[in-house]
Design an enzyme around this catalytic site. Structure first.
Site, mmCIF file in Angstrom:
data_model
loop_
_atom_site.group_PDB
_atom_site.id
_atom_site.type_symbol
_atom_site.label_atom_id
_atom_site.label_comp_id
_atom_site.label_asym_id
_atom_site.label_seq_id
_atom_site.Cartn_x
_atom_site.Cartn_y
_atom_site.Cartn_z
ATOM 1 N N TYR A 78 25.291 33.912 30.662
ATOM 2 C CA TYR A 78 26.148 35.163 30.637
ATOM 3 C C TYR A 78 26.728 35.876 31.831
ATOM 4 C CZ TYR A 78 28.140 39.400 28.367
ATOM 5 O OH TYR A 78 28.879 40.339 28.172
ATOM 6 N N PHE A 130 59.011 41.231 33.762
ATOM 7 C CA PHE A 130 58.671 40.154 32.716
ATOM 8 C C PHE A 130 58.210 41.030 31.453
ATOM 9 C CE2 PHE A 130 55.686 37.227 30.831
ATOM 10 C CZ PHE A 130 56.402 36.315 30.486
ATOM 11 N N THR A 131 58.186 40.073 30.407
ATOM 12 C CA THR A 131 57.864 41.204 29.332
ATOM 13 C C THR A 131 56.500 41.667 29.294
ATOM 14 O OG1 THR A 131 57.391 38.949 28.517
ATOM 15 C CG2 THR A 131 59.438 39.580 27.909
ATOM 16 N N ASP A 221 52.918 38.882 41.239
ATOM 17 C CA ASP A 221 52.437 38.087 40.113
ATOM 18 C C ASP A 221 52.723 36.936 40.659
ATOM 19 O OD1 ASP A 221 52.514 36.677 37.812
ATOM 20 O OD2 ASP A 221 53.856 37.969 36.643
ATOM 21 N N LYS A 264 49.515 28.382 34.179
ATOM 22 C CA LYS A 264 50.559 27.785 34.714
ATOM 23 C C LYS A 264 50.085 26.969 36.097
ATOM 24 C CE LYS A 264 52.561 31.054 32.083
ATOM 25 N NZ LYS A 264 51.760 32.121 31.498
ATOM 26 N N ARG A 388 65.495 33.837 25.585
ATOM 27 C CA ARG A 388 65.277 34.465 26.859
ATOM 28 C C ARG A 388 66.368 35.572 26.970
ATOM 29 N NH1 ARG A 388 59.865 35.290 28.113
ATOM 30 N NH2 ARG A 388 60.237 35.948 26.051
ATOM 31 N N PHE A 455 59.925 39.582 20.290
ATOM 32 C CA PHE A 455 60.478 38.163 20.402
ATOM 33 C C PHE A 455 59.450 37.071 19.744
ATOM 34 C CE2 PHE A 455 57.706 37.303 23.872
ATOM 35 C CZ PHE A 455 57.578 38.342 24.609
#
Ligand code: P70
Length: 463
Positions: A78, A130-131, A221, A264, A388, A455
């Site tokens: 943990y 970015f969303t 980001d 990614k 998009r 979306f």
């Protein structure tokens, strides 16, 4: 030796295939039913109804044998798992920030940093929204202001660094609202919504110079920063001979911290982190993560997931890997260019973006050309892509009106190390077929609209 001699050396995947996952083809009839049931939203399709899945490169990567072996070394304690310390030292080595807070994925990190740094009434300039990032900035009471260069909104501009910040726009905002109302600049490398376009080192350096004198931080980001590093190496003067590893670290060095979706660049299926240099921000983030994600040494992940990310970092900076990664995206994009299908130029790092506004020039933006195009590609071949455009852009948080983005795109996103060149051929051929039948297609209307990030779950019907 073939004649004429090839003018360049081809790239090839620096790996061979050890395990395969069968793909299922479907009939046209089946797809007609499936997409209708999904409300013409590719996010609502079952993956079992999809042939080649190019919805996203997020969490859809194939891990290496080295990463899978690392999964067996998951220390599922943990607190204080060994894998956390491995990830922490790897992050410090490759990204160069001091402190690490793991999160279950990128938006977990966005939530935490937005809540810590943004006060209601603040402004956050950035190189295109970015969303999820903007949603968290707005939930914290901030207003996102787009300060990307104009070329980014033009699908035809061949600017090599369409992710660059427009320094004049940034300066104007600082003058207009005052630096005290700008906690940080939100800079992405690469810029997803612009078509996977990179920012140059020269530009980030200049942004740093302008913001630091006002005490404005920069939060990067870094989700696809390795892909950005590759574009710097191949496009920016003076970087040709530098390693991807060195460029990545240099890019990060002009910023105060990063949010990261490990799904990614890190070649894994789940995970993310927040990294910062400021001890006070770190202390606060480390405290907040226990409320929303999990203890500060696992952040909602299993030990094995932390290990897979740490090992992914070693692989992501290998030059042969990144060359083949970007090479595959280019291969698909170049095919479409050769067939004169309108796509965003230059070809991006993680995806090829189809220009739905141009392809369906007879469909009004309020009738969702990109949403329609993604549905048509699915209907043709079972290839899944993503809207998009106007649906993704959502509504203005103050006026409640639909935003009308200049770019109305369909993203054809390539997972890392998953598909072959033949899959790219089949995809390109399906897009060509849909393109050739473009005149016959009508737009759609929205019949269900969720409040947040619409979306993902919105439903549509044919007009
Ligand atoms: C995609 C995914 C995620 C993402 C990103 C950038 C530049 C942060 C995040 C959030 C998943 C996605 C998200 C919203 C709409 C569609 C798809 N992008 N920054 O497919 O990270 O997903 O881990 O929370 O691209 O592009 P996470």
């Amino acid at each position: 030796m073939p004649y004429p001699k090839p003018s360049r050396r081809s790239w090839a995947e620096p790996f061979k295939i050890k395990v395969v996952e069968p793909l299922k083809t479907t009939t046209h009839e089946h797809r007609v039913k499936a997409i209708k049931e999904a409300g013409y939203n590719t996010f609502l399709l079952r993956s079992g109804d999809v042939y080649i899945d190019l919805l996203t490169d997020s969490g859809t990567n194939a891990m290496s044998d080295y990463q899978w072996a690392g999964m067996m070394l998951g220390d599922e304690a943990y607190a204080g798992s060994k894998n956390f310390y491995h990830l922490e030292s790897s992050m410090q080595k490759y990204y160069g920030y001091k402190y690490l807070v793991p999160t279950h994925q990128g938006r977990g990190a966005e939530h935490i940093i937005s809540q810590i740094l943004i006060k209601p009434g603040d402004y956050i300039p950035g190189n295109m929204y970015f969303t999820t990032t903007r949603e968290h900035q707005e939930l914290a009471g901030g207003t996102f202001v787009d300060v990307i260069i104009d070329e980014a909104h033009d699908s035809e501009s061949n600017h090599p660094f369409k992710g660059n910040v427009d320094l004049q726009k940034l300066e104007d905002l600082i003058k207009k609202v005052g630096p005290k109302k700008i906690p940080y600049a939100s800079v992405a490398a690469t810029v997803n919504m612009a078509g996977g376009q990179p920012i140059s080192i020269g530009n980030i350096k200049a942004v740093r110079k302008m913001t630091e004198k006002h005490g404005i931080k920069i939060i990067l980001d870094a989700t696809r920063a390795v892909e950005n590093a590759y574009f710097i190496k191949t496009r920016e003067k003076g970087y040709e001979k530098k390693s991807i590893e060195a460029i990545l670290k240099e890019l990060c060095s002009f910023t105060d911290g990063c949010t990261m979706s490990g799904k990614k660049d890190l070649l894994v299926n789940i995970g993310g982190f927040l990294a910062v240099n400021d001890k006070d921000v770190f202390d606060e983030a480390r405290n907040m993560v226990v409320v929303f994600e999990g203890l500060h040494t696992y952040g909602g992940l299993a030990g094995r997931d932390l290990e897979a990310m740490a090992r992914g970092m070693e692989e992501m900076v290998e030059e042969t890997y990144i060359r083949s990664r970007i090479g595959q995206v280019e291969y698909l994009g170049q095919k479409l260019i050769d067939w004169e299908i309108p796509i965003v130029r230059p070809i991006g790092g993680h995806a090829v973006f189809l220009d739905a506004k141009k392809i369906y020039s007879h469909i009004q933006q309020d009738q969702f050309p990109a949403q329609t195009l993604a549905a048509e590609i699915y209907l043709d071949s079972g290839v899944r892509t993503m809207e998009r455009g106007i649906v993704s852009a959502g509504r203005d948080s103050k006026t409640g009106e639909n935003r009308h983005p200049k770019l109305e795109l369909v993203r054809v996103t390539i997972p890392r190390r998953v598909y072959t060149q033949a899959h790219m051929d089949v995809t390109a051929e399906s897009i060509l077929e849909v393109y050739e039948n473009r005149k016959k297609v009508k737009g759609m209307r929205m019949i269900y609209e969720p409040k947040h990030l619409r979306f993902f779950q919105a439903k549509f019907a044919r007009t």
